[in-house]
Design a protein around this motif. Structure first.
Motif, PDB file in Angstrom:
ATOM      1  N   PRO A   1     -35.927 -45.564  22.421  1.00  0.00           N
ATOM      2  CA  PRO A   1     -35.295 -44.685  23.401  1.00  0.00           C
ATOM      3  C   PRO A   1     -34.000 -44.097  22.873  1.00  0.00           C
ATOM      4  CG  PRO A   1     -34.866 -46.976  23.955  1.00  0.00           C
ATOM      5  CD  PRO A   1     -35.814 -46.985  22.786  1.00  0.00           C
ATOM      6  N   LEU A   2     -33.589 -42.980  23.458  1.00  0.00           N
ATOM      7  CA  LEU A   2     -32.279 -42.415  23.156  1.00  0.00           C
ATOM      8  C   LEU A   2     -31.191 -43.321  23.737  1.00  0.00           C
ATOM      9  CD1 LEU A   2     -33.003 -38.659  23.953  1.00  0.00           C
ATOM     10  CD2 LEU A   2     -32.813 -39.727  21.696  1.00  0.00           C
ATOM     11  N   PRO A   3     -29.956 -43.205  23.256  1.00  0.00           N
ATOM     12  CA  PRO A   3     -28.893 -44.067  23.774  1.00  0.00           C
ATOM     13  C   PRO A   3     -28.709 -43.962  25.290  1.00  0.00           C
ATOM     14  CG  PRO A   3     -28.186 -43.017  21.744  1.00  0.00           C
ATOM     15  CD  PRO A   3     -29.506 -42.396  22.103  1.00  0.00           C
ATOM     16  N   GLU A   4     -28.908 -42.764  25.838  1.00  0.00           N
ATOM     17  CA  GLU A   4     -28.770 -42.564  27.285  1.00  0.00           C
ATOM     18  C   GLU A   4     -30.113 -42.119  27.854  1.00  0.00           C
ATOM     19  OE1 GLU A   4     -26.094 -43.339  28.933  1.00  0.00           O
ATOM     20  OE2 GLU A   4     -24.921 -43.784  27.116  1.00  0.00           O
ATOM     21  N   ARG A   5     -30.489 -42.669  29.004  1.00  0.00           N
ATOM     22  CA  ARG A   5     -31.778 -42.331  29.611  1.00  0.00           C
ATOM     23  C   ARG A   5     -31.947 -40.834  29.825  1.00  0.00           C
ATOM     24  NH1 ARG A   5     -34.755 -46.473  32.140  1.00  0.00           N
ATOM     25  NH2 ARG A   5     -33.712 -48.502  32.132  1.00  0.00           N
ATOM     26  N   SER A   6     -30.943 -40.204  30.409  1.00  0.00           N
ATOM     27  CA  SER A   6     -31.075 -38.809  30.820  1.00  0.00           C
ATOM     28  C   SER A   6     -30.728 -37.829  29.707  1.00  0.00           C
ATOM     29  CB  SER A   6     -30.198 -38.542  32.047  1.00  0.00           C
ATOM     30  OG  SER A   6     -28.839 -38.827  31.767  1.00  0.00           O
ATOM     31  N   ALA A   7     -30.571 -38.322  28.474  1.00  0.00           N
ATOM     32  CA  ALA A   7     -30.263 -37.437  27.347  1.00  0.00           C
ATOM     33  C   ALA A   7     -31.503 -36.738  26.800  1.00  0.00           C
ATOM     34  CB  ALA A   7     -29.584 -38.229  26.228  1.00  0.00           C
ATOM     35  N   SER A   8     -32.658 -37.029  27.362  1.00  0.00           N
ATOM     36  CA  SER A   8     -33.902 -36.421  26.892  1.00  0.00           C
ATOM     37  C   SER A   8     -33.893 -34.915  27.126  1.00  0.00           C
ATOM     38  CB  SER A   8     -35.092 -37.035  27.628  1.00  0.00           C
ATOM     39  OG  SER A   8     -35.153 -38.424  27.442  1.00  0.00           O
ATOM     40  N   ARG A   9     -34.756 -34.232  26.385  1.00  0.00           N
ATOM     41  CA  ARG A   9     -34.999 -32.821  26.634  1.00  0.00           C
ATOM     42  C   ARG A   9     -36.038 -32.678  27.748  1.00  0.00           C
ATOM     43  NH1 ARG A   9     -36.382 -30.561  20.756  1.00  0.00           N
ATOM     44  NH2 ARG A   9     -36.108 -28.508  21.721  1.00  0.00           N
ATOM     45  N   LEU A  10     -36.035 -31.489  28.350  1.00  0.00           N
ATOM     46  CA  LEU A  10     -36.956 -31.205  29.448  1.00  0.00           C
ATOM     47  C   LEU A  10     -37.547 -29.819  29.232  1.00  0.00           C
ATOM     48  CD1 LEU A  10     -38.102 -32.052  32.266  1.00  0.00           C
ATOM     49  CD2 LEU A  10     -36.155 -30.835  33.271  1.00  0.00           C
ATOM     50  N   LEU A  11     -38.846 -29.768  29.012  1.00  0.00           N
ATOM     51  CA  LEU A  11     -39.536 -28.486  28.870  1.00  0.00           C
ATOM     52  C   LEU A  11     -40.035 -28.063  30.250  1.00  0.00           C
ATOM     53  CD1 LEU A  11     -40.674 -26.165  27.210  1.00  0.00           C
ATOM     54  CD2 LEU A  11     -42.695 -27.592  26.730  1.00  0.00           C
ATOM     55  N   VAL A  12     -39.510 -26.971  30.749  1.00  0.00           N
ATOM     56  CA  VAL A  12     -39.902 -26.461  32.058  1.00  0.00           C
ATOM     57  C   VAL A  12     -40.968 -25.387  31.852  1.00  0.00           C
ATOM     58  CG1 VAL A  12     -39.133 -25.349  34.186  1.00  0.00           C
ATOM     59  CG2 VAL A  12     -37.608 -26.939  32.965  1.00  0.00           C
ATOM     60  N   VAL A  13     -42.137 -25.621  32.422  1.00  0.00           N
ATOM     61  CA  VAL A  13     -43.231 -24.652  32.352  1.00  0.00           C
ATOM     62  C   VAL A  13     -43.237 -23.924  33.692  1.00  0.00           C
ATOM     63  CG1 VAL A  13     -45.695 -24.316  31.940  1.00  0.00           C
ATOM     64  CG2 VAL A  13     -44.479 -26.203  30.813  1.00  0.00           C
ATOM     65  N   GLN A  14     -42.721 -22.709  33.685  1.00  0.00           N
ATOM     66  CA  GLN A  14     -42.431 -21.992  34.924  1.00  0.00           C
ATOM     67  C   GLN A  14     -43.267 -20.718  35.028  1.00  0.00           C
ATOM     68  OE1 GLN A  14     -40.041 -22.965  37.436  1.00  0.00           O
ATOM     69  NE2 GLN A  14     -41.358 -21.483  38.458  1.00  0.00           N
ATOM     70  N   PRO A  15     -44.267 -20.681  35.911  1.00  0.00           N
ATOM     71  CA  PRO A  15     -45.052 -19.450  36.066  1.00  0.00           C
ATOM     72  C   PRO A  15     -44.201 -18.326  36.660  1.00  0.00           C
ATOM     73  CG  PRO A  15     -46.152 -21.351  37.079  1.00  0.00           C
ATOM     74  CD  PRO A  15     -44.748 -21.754  36.773  1.00  0.00           C
ATOM     75  N   ASP A  16     -44.353 -17.103  36.124  1.00  0.00           N
ATOM     76  CA  ASP A  16     -43.645 -15.964  36.694  1.00  0.00           C
ATOM     77  C   ASP A  16     -44.503 -15.304  37.773  1.00  0.00           C
ATOM     78  OD1 ASP A  16     -45.567 -14.412  35.418  1.00  0.00           O
ATOM     79  OD2 ASP A  16     -44.233 -13.791  33.785  1.00  0.00           O
ATOM     80  N   GLU A  17     -44.047 -14.154  38.287  1.00  0.00           N
ATOM     81  CA  GLU A  17     -44.766 -13.508  39.376  1.00  0.00           C
ATOM     82  C   GLU A  17     -46.142 -12.999  38.972  1.00  0.00           C
ATOM     83  OE1 GLU A  17     -41.962 -10.445  37.510  1.00  0.00           O
ATOM     84  OE2 GLU A  17     -41.977 -12.578  38.045  1.00  0.00           O
ATOM     85  N   HIS A  18     -46.396 -12.916  37.679  1.00  0.00           N
ATOM     86  CA  HIS A  18     -47.700 -12.478  37.182  1.00  0.00           C
ATOM     87  C   HIS A  18     -48.586 -13.659  36.783  1.00  0.00           C
ATOM     88  CE1 HIS A  18     -46.044  -8.463  37.190  1.00  0.00           C
ATOM     89  NE2 HIS A  18     -45.072  -8.846  36.368  1.00  0.00           N
ATOM     90  N   GLY A  19     -48.100 -14.875  37.022  1.00  0.00           N
ATOM     91  CA  GLY A  19     -48.872 -16.047  36.676  1.00  0.00           C
ATOM     92  C   GLY A  19     -48.796 -16.442  35.220  1.00  0.00           C
ATOM     93  N   VAL A  20     -47.903 -15.828  34.462  1.00  0.00           N
ATOM     94  CA  VAL A  20     -47.734 -16.162  33.049  1.00  0.00           C
ATOM     95  C   VAL A  20     -46.632 -17.213  32.929  1.00  0.00           C
ATOM     96  CG1 VAL A  20     -47.149 -15.282  30.763  1.00  0.00           C
ATOM     97  CG2 VAL A  20     -48.477 -13.854  32.356  1.00  0.00           C
ATOM     98  N   ASP A  21     -46.906 -18.263  32.183  1.00  0.00           N
ATOM     99  CA  ASP A  21     -45.944 -19.356  32.065  1.00  0.00           C
ATOM    100  C   ASP A  21     -44.801 -18.991  31.134  1.00  0.00           C
ATOM    101  OD1 ASP A  21     -47.318 -21.104  33.735  1.00  0.00           O
ATOM    102  OD2 ASP A  21     -48.630 -21.766  32.114  1.00  0.00           O
ATOM    103  N   ALA A  22     -43.575 -19.142  31.638  1.00  0.00           N
ATOM    104  CA  ALA A  22     -42.391 -19.093  30.795  1.00  0.00           C
ATOM    105  C   ALA A  22     -42.065 -20.528  30.383  1.00  0.00           C
ATOM    106  CB  ALA A  22     -41.223 -18.470  31.548  1.00  0.00           C
TER     107      ALA A  22
END
Length: 358
Positions: A21-42
């Motif tokens: 684990p990383l030294p801090e729990r919340s130090a991880s990265r977070l990949l946000v898969v966010q659909p836009d208004e056209h349904g394409v994931d950003a």
């Protein structure tokens, strides 16, 4: 055309598998898969400490409060042969199903000496597992806590150390019974939880005890032939009430981890979600109609695994392929001690081969 195992494969450089684990729990990265208004994931590269900014005051996060037990034991058969035992799940106050590794399979009625401290009896076989009876004079989990070892996943190439005793548990772990951590929950610390509460979002709890079967590979190419392992869950009435209130307020139900999702969706397969306990073998493939969960916080999963199939069902096969390719290219950390994703449920696309849960 039916789905095959290769539909859920991807290339993962071995060095991206997090070994600690990383030294801090919340130090991880977070990949946000966010659909836009056209349904394409950003695809948005964030930090896990940004998670509170992604939830609204009407949202509900559902956590799994299971606790990992000291499920790994070493010992000898009554013949003197060395054995390794990995508890799968408790099936009574003094009985458990377990994997047993030995040069020769122990027979029914055999006595196993574990941790040079106590004896267990082999009562028989239940599928691939052995049914073991432990001493009646002490609680099973207390016995394991004192004599067993924490079972790290097979892709972590080291023995469990002192740091793992706390870091391979969530900060909200309460109910003993799992042999693997609900790893999406490992990123949460008290600071992140406090900021989520400050946003006005609510938290609810359920219990699903993760079995050793979660690490079993899919051995058939035709996924219709695969049979899932059983896992026991408990959903309190308070959690059902919180979900109903979230729906009424127009908020989202956000499952923290695939274990929370499996429990909720399994309990809603035959009608409205109700409180209670049960066992599930639910196998979620693309085409599955989700009844409860709107968004999912999860880690990155093994190639060709049932969890890859689950997230592909939830966020779309094409979207997951793009997200995983991005994560590899950006050198995210993978699996239990790795980084996280935030996924939003998508409607089943025409490109996703339909299938019901098995």
């Amino acid at each position: 055309m039916s789905l095959t195992l290769n539909d859920f494969d991807y290339f993962l450089p071995p060095e991206l598998i997090a070994q600690a684990p990383l030294p801090e729990r919340s130090a991880s990265r977070l990949l946000v898969v966010q659909p836009d208004e056209h349904g394409v994931d950003a695809l948005l590269d964030r930090r896990f400490t940004d998670l509170p900014d992604l939830v609204g005051p009407d949202d509900l996060l559902v956590f799994n409060d299971t606790r990992v037990i000291h499920a790994r034991l070493h010992g000898v058969k009554d013949s003197g042969g060395q054995i390794e035992v990995l508890i799968e799940r408790a099936v009574g106050p003094h009985e458990a199903l377990a994997q047993v590794r030995a040069s020769k399979s122990p027979r029914t009625g055999t006595t196993l000496r574990l941790a040079d401290a106590f004896d267990v009896e082999v009562l028989g076989r239940v599928g691939e597992f052995y049914h073991l009876r432990f001493p009646a004079g002490e609680d099973l989990f207390a016995l394991l806590e004192r004599h067993g070892k924490l079972p790290l996943p097979p892709y972590i190439q080291r023995a469990a150390g002192d740091d793992d005793e706390s870091r391979y548990q969530t900060v909200f772990a309460r109910e003993p019974g799992s042999v693997a951590a609900p790893t999406a929950g490992l990123h949460f610390d008290e600071g992140v939880l406090a900021r989520i509460a400050a946003r006005g979002a609510k938290c609810a709890w359920l219990t699903l005890h993760v079995g050793a079967g979660t690490f079993q590979p899919v051995r058939v190419d035709d996924l219709g032939e695969h049979r899932m392992h059983r896992e026991r869950y408990v959903i309190p009435q308070e959690t059902v009430d919180a979900i109903d209130a979230t729906r009424a307020a127009g908020g989202r139900v956000i499952a923290v981890g695939t274990t929370s999702m499996r429990a909720l969706e399994a309990a809603a397969q035959d009608g409205p979600l109700e409180a209670g306990s049960g066992e599930t073998e639910i196998f979620i493939l693309p085409g599955f109609r989700f009844q409860v969960v709107d968004a999912l916080i999860t880690n990155f999963h093994l190639p060709k695994s049932t969890l890859m199939m689950l997230v592909s069902a939830f966020a779309g096969m094409d979207g997951i392929r793009r997200a995983y390719a991005h994560a590899v290219a950006q050198r995210y950390r993978f699996f239990s001690y790795g980084d996280a994703m935030f996924l939003t449920r998508t409607d089943n696309s025409e490109n996703d081969k339909p299938s019901d849960a098995i």
